[in-house]
Write a protein that holds these residues in place. Structure first.
Motif, short mmCIF file in Angstrom:
data_model
loop_
_atom_site.label_atom_id
_atom_site.label_comp_id
_atom_site.label_asym_id
_atom_site.label_seq_id
_atom_site.Cartn_x
_atom_site.Cartn_y
_atom_site.Cartn_z
N ILE A 288 5.46 5.24 -10.18
CA ILE A 288 5.05 5.85 -10.83
C ILE A 288 3.22 6.19 -11.20
O ILE A 288 2.23 7.11 -10.85
N ASP A 289 3.10 4.79 -12.43
CA ASP A 289 1.90 4.37 -12.19
C ASP A 289 0.58 5.00 -11.24
O ASP A 289 -0.07 4.82 -11.56
N LEU A 290 1.32 3.84 -10.55
CA LEU A 290 0.20 3.97 -9.41
C LEU A 290 -0.02 5.29 -8.32
O LEU A 290 -1.11 5.45 -7.40
N GLY A 291 0.51 5.89 -8.93
CA GLY A 291 0.29 7.84 -7.80
C GLY A 291 1.22 7.61 -6.98
O GLY A 291 0.59 8.75 -5.97
N VAL A 292 2.02 6.78 -6.18
CA VAL A 292 2.86 6.93 -5.15
C VAL A 292 3.01 8.28 -5.04
O VAL A 292 4.32 8.26 -5.44
N THR A 293 3.03 8.91 -3.45
CA THR A 293 4.17 10.09 -3.68
C THR A 293 4.55 9.43 -2.10
O THR A 293 5.93 10.65 -1.52
N GLY A 294 4.67 8.56 -1.25
CA GLY A 294 5.77 8.49 -0.54
C GLY A 294 4.74 6.58 0.24
O GLY A 294 4.15 6.36 -0.37
N VAL A 295 6.26 6.17 1.41
CA VAL A 295 5.52 5.59 1.48
C VAL A 295 5.47 5.74 3.14
O VAL A 295 5.85 6.81 3.75
N PRO A 296 4.68 5.55 3.53
CA PRO A 296 3.81 3.79 3.55
C PRO A 296 1.92 4.53 2.70
O PRO A 296 1.58 5.52 3.05
N GLU A 297 1.82 3.21 1.72
CA GLU A 297 0.38 4.32 1.17
C GLU A 297 -0.07 2.49 0.98
O GLU A 297 0.96 1.66 0.77
#
Length: 182
Positions: A135-144
């Motif tokens: 969440i802190d990284l702003g991940v919206t899905g994987v892979p990123e």
């Protein structure tokens, strides 16, 4: 006055068409990250088990001590696209690029089994089952994948699997440039 009342809905309609038309010209796969050119959010996560060390922000450098640029790849064993990307990650690691894995929203045992099957390209793996760091990284899905410079600043965010073109045309030249800047 009647003409003005007639023209108002027409003007609103034309404005909406222009707004939606502009939206159609944008690349929907390009989601800008608010972290670009900012320090990686602070975290310190455990590894997949007691015998494997996790990692935190400290491995990516500090504003005062320049280090080598690194890749932070966010993956999960349940991710459908991650197996497609995995051979490319093995190639990147074989080229000597420091590659760190963040196991996101996943159970450590599932990730260990997945890596035992496909191979482990990561220098270190951190477990984020609660997704707080994601969440802190702003991940919206994987892979990123995040390119982090030697000072710990996020320089680029790749959404989706890294392809040969992504590696050859974007990520690899960026790492070379960042290495030369250090």
């Amino acid at each position: 006055m009647k003409r003005l009342l007639f023209a108002l809905p027409v003007a609103l309609f034309v404005g909406l068409i222009a707004f939606f038309g502009y939206g159609l010209t944008q690349d929907p796969s390009h989601i800008p990250s608010i972290l670009i050119d900012k320090p990686l959010p602070k975290f310190d996560l455990p590894g997949l088990d007691a015998t494997s060390p996790g990692f935190g922000t400290a491995v990516f450098g500090s504003p005062v001590a320049r280090g080598e640029p690194k890749l932070l790849n966010v993956f999960a064993s349940w991710c459908a696209a991650c197996p497609q990307e995995h051979p490319m990650l093995g190639r990147i690691a074989a080229e000597g690029v420091p590659l760190f894995g963040l196991d996101w929203k996943d159970q450590p045992d599932a990730a260990k089994a997945w890596l035992a099957q496909l191979g482990n390209p990561y220098a270190r793996i951190a477990s984020d089952p609660g997704a707080r760091t994601g969440i802190d990284l702003g991940v919206t899905g994987v892979p990123e994948t995040f390119v982090v410079d030697g000072r710990g600043r996020v320089r680029y965010k790749q959404i989706g699997p890294i392809t040969v073109d992504d590696w050859e045309k974007t990520l690899k030249p960026m790492l070379v440039r960042l290495r030369n800047e250090a």
